[in-house]
Each structure stands twice: as C-alpha cells, then as structure tokens.
Design an enzyme around this catalytic site. Sequence first.
Site, PDB file in Angstrom:
ATOM      1  N   LYS A   1      71.747  85.137  60.824  1.00 39.26           N
ATOM      2  CA  LYS A   1      72.763  84.162  60.405  1.00 39.26           C
ATOM      3  C   LYS A   1      73.836  84.070  61.496  1.00 39.26           C
ATOM      4  O   LYS A   1      74.194  85.087  62.108  1.00 39.26           O
ATOM      5  CB  LYS A   1      73.367  84.596  59.063  1.00 39.26           C
ATOM      6  CG  LYS A   1      74.292  83.557  58.442  1.00 39.26           C
ATOM      7  CD  LYS A   1      74.754  83.979  57.044  1.00 39.26           C
ATOM      8  CE  LYS A   1      75.676  82.952  56.422  1.00 39.26           C
ATOM      9  NZ  LYS A   1      76.053  83.268  55.034  1.00 39.26           N
TER      10      LYS A   1
ATOM     11  N   SER B   1      75.642  84.092  48.670  1.00 39.11           N
ATOM     12  CA  SER B   1      75.023  83.337  49.766  1.00 39.11           C
ATOM     13  C   SER B   1      73.680  83.851  50.262  1.00 39.11           C
ATOM     14  O   SER B   1      73.104  83.260  51.169  1.00 39.11           O
ATOM     15  CB  SER B   1      75.979  83.262  50.949  1.00 39.11           C
ATOM     16  OG  SER B   1      76.950  82.294  50.698  1.00 39.11           O
TER      17      SER B   1
ATOM     18  N   SER C   1      75.511  80.103  51.357  1.00 40.44           N
ATOM     19  CA  SER C   1      75.759  79.572  52.674  1.00 40.44           C
ATOM     20  C   SER C   1      74.682  79.934  53.705  1.00 40.44           C
ATOM     21  O   SER C   1      74.685  79.356  54.790  1.00 40.44           O
ATOM     22  CB  SER C   1      77.117  80.084  53.185  1.00 40.44           C
ATOM     23  OG  SER C   1      77.131  81.477  53.273  1.00 40.44           O
TER      24      SER C   1
END
Length: 468
Positions: A69, A171, A146
Amino acid sequence: MKVQEFIKKVQNKEMDIVEHTYKVIEETKKINKEYHYLNTISEELAIEQAKNVKENPKGKLAGLPISIKDSICVKDIESTAGSRILKNYKPLFHATAVKKAIKEGAIVIGKTAQDEFGFGGFSTNVGLGFQIPLNPFDKKRTTGGSSGGAAGLTQKASFPHIAFGESTGGSIVNPASFCGVFGLCPTYGRISRYGLIDFGNSLDKIGPISKDVYGCALMLETISGHDEKDSTSLRENTDSYTKYLKKDMKKIKIGIIKEAFGKGIDKSVEKHIWDSIKKLEDNGCTYKEVSLPNSIKYGIPTYYILGTSEASTNLAKYCGMRYGITEELKGNFNEYFTNVRSKNFGKEAKRRIMLGTFARMSGFRDALYIKAAKVRTLITEEYKKAFKNFDVLISPTVPILPPKFEDINKLTLLQNYMIDILTVGPNLAGLPHLNIPVGFENNLPIGMMVISDHLKEGNLVQIGKEFN
Ligand code: GLN
C-alpha cells in the site's frame, strides 16, 4: 497456482524466477492501465530482487510477488500515501514489515492505490492527480477502501501475489470484501508500524490481503513480532499461524452479532452470511446470538472523532519543507505553509484536519476527544465480555454490495462514513479480524467478517480455511 505451491517451486529451483518476474511486471502494467491499482510499479527493484532470489531461493516467501500500500515505506521507491503533498518522497528506509518480507525472498512489484492517507471507504478520495481504482468485477463500481488498489490487484492478478494493506477503521476487510479476497487485520501492535505513514497512531495496523487464507497466515507469521523501532509493537511471541489450517473445528464457539443484521443490511448479504454460518455449524461449530449495542451504536462517532483528531496532528508535519512536494518560497512561514497545504491536500484530507482540530480544541476537547476516548474503552470492554463466552464473533463485513461510483457521489457525508459501521468496532478495540469471501450476488462478491480476541489470529485462520 496457489501461493504455497508457487513458493515450493521457486525454492526447488523448478522455475526461472527472473523470467517469471518479468512476466509479472508485464501483466501488472496491463492490469494497471485498465484498473488503476498501482501508483508506482517498481520494475527495477523487482528484477533486482528476483536475481537475488535466483541465487538464493531459500526464503519462506521465495520469489513471491508482493504489492505494498502506498502509505507503507519502501526504500528508494516513491511512497506518497496517495497524497500529492508527498509527491517525489522516496523513503531512506524500508518499513519493518517490508524489510522482513524481503529478507524472506519476497519481490516488491509496486505501491498500491488508496484513499489519500487512508481517508475513505471507497478509494474515491484519492489525492490530487491520482486515479481511482476500479472494481475487478464491474468497472463502474468501487473496490472499497482505503486499501482498494491492494484488494483489486489481489483479485485480478493471475500470478500468486500477496498485498500489504493498512487499516485504521476497516480499510483491509472492506476492500477485501468488495473485491472477493481474504484480508486479515491483526491485533493492534502485532505487526510493527515502523515505516507506516500515520493516519491515526492508536488505530493503524498493517495486514495482508490474499486470494487464500494460507497467504494471510503465512504473511502474518513472517512480518509480525516485536520491533524496537515501534514502542507500541507487542512483546508477546508470535504464533505459527499456518498451523491453524490443520486444526479441527469442533470446539469453536461462534457469537453472531445481533445488531449487525436486519435494517440497513442488503438481503442477499444477510442470506449468504447465514448460509456460511450454517456451513460452519455442519462442520462442528456451535453458534448463539450476542448483543453488542455500544459498538454498533457509538462506533462511528467514536471512531471519527478519534481518527480525525489523530490525523489532524499527524498531518501537521507536511509543510512542504521536510517531505515531498515544495512550492515557490514566498512570504513568511505561515504563508508558505498555507500555500503548500491548500494546493496539495485533497478535499477529504482538509475536512479531516478541520474536524480533528475542532475535536481537540480547548473548550471542545472534553466533550469530544476525551469523551470519545472513554467510549472507546466501553466498546473494548463490551467485546472483551463477549469473548468470555465465544471464540469468534461474526457479522457481514460491509452491509451492502459494492456500490456504483455514481451512487457514491450522491451519498451525504454521514452516509458515506456509515459504510464502516461494522468494521470500526474491532478497529477501535484493536481486535484482529478477517474478511472471508463467501459468495456472489449478481456477480458481485460478498464478505463475512470474523473477529477474535486479542492475539487469537489463529482462530480466524481456522474459520477461514473452511472457505478456502
Ligand atoms: N473508512 C474509514 C475512514 O475513512 C477507515 C479508513 C482506514 O481504515 N484507513 O477513516
């Protein structure tokens, strides 16, 4: 090919890992053109790492492509947390979790798309100039967020791959649910946060996303453990999580979260979760309803007060001098600071700075921040009480199917934040939780969330394997 089989092949030198990595990069570029899952593809680094693995293919993750990420630091690779304010920021070090994976032979293929700093549940709040990732099953819909790029790439890639996600309020499991993959958010402190670009320090967790639960278990046992560089990382010994794939299900007691069903839950989601609970019962588990009124009723306001408060202090360091983007040096510090931030933070980041600053302001602090901190304890205690009677708790991960972008645009702010209603509870309490893909409705994936007590990630793996 599954992760386990792939790693064996690399370890036994049954495939040319450099050749394979070239193919992986090629496919990743192709997927990215269409679905926007990565902010950066780290081709050179991947090939260099593949060459090292070819020389020495002994690691636990030998040759395995991993994506990171964008909010998790990878040395010398642009790491922006999805924000223009961090454009061109290339960390001088790896996050501890990344370092551990590379040491075991993992190959970093790139940095995945996300809501700016993690601020969102649909990956639509991307920073200025970034692209929104698209759902692998329907490009008109969200990947969730997210960690949207992480989950989307995991679903779409034909090659074995594990993604590093991050969760503050849901997330990891939310995008895993919307993209039909497993996502494991560990106990707070189980995986070092060193090198994770902060959202809310008391809430942030790194965790793996994978097509099968084996991948999550393997990655967790590889990257977890105490780290002297993160004082909040736990000192307790880590477990061998993969061994839970072989454990018998017989004695597992399941609590079904009462408030997570009924009004506001899509009927097809509800049906698939109940079918899965019945399946677990057929395999020897027992279940009973359990009521968690505080976590469902107060979870959202508590989380959004604490999350924005912490975020607003964390973002203060982005002044256009120490990291990332710079602007023309004009005026005094305040003028420069304002200019940099006005130009380079997205709308949701600005909103959270304002909300969080307000919640911490003298005069409001007691009524908002301090109160939310107390309610957080109440919620944690509610879960702890439930775990006296149950090994795991189950609910849907998200109450609805992945929505279309055009419908997300119509949501009010509060409706938008409500997507996290079922996931903020375990995040506030620092409890480990897993998304399990349990079926499809109209070709859209449905996810079930399993929560366990602190440091009992093994229970999650055990339930997850029934759906592998
Ligand atoms: N959707 C939540 C938020 O917007 C959670 C985000 C996260 O876990 N990073 O804050």
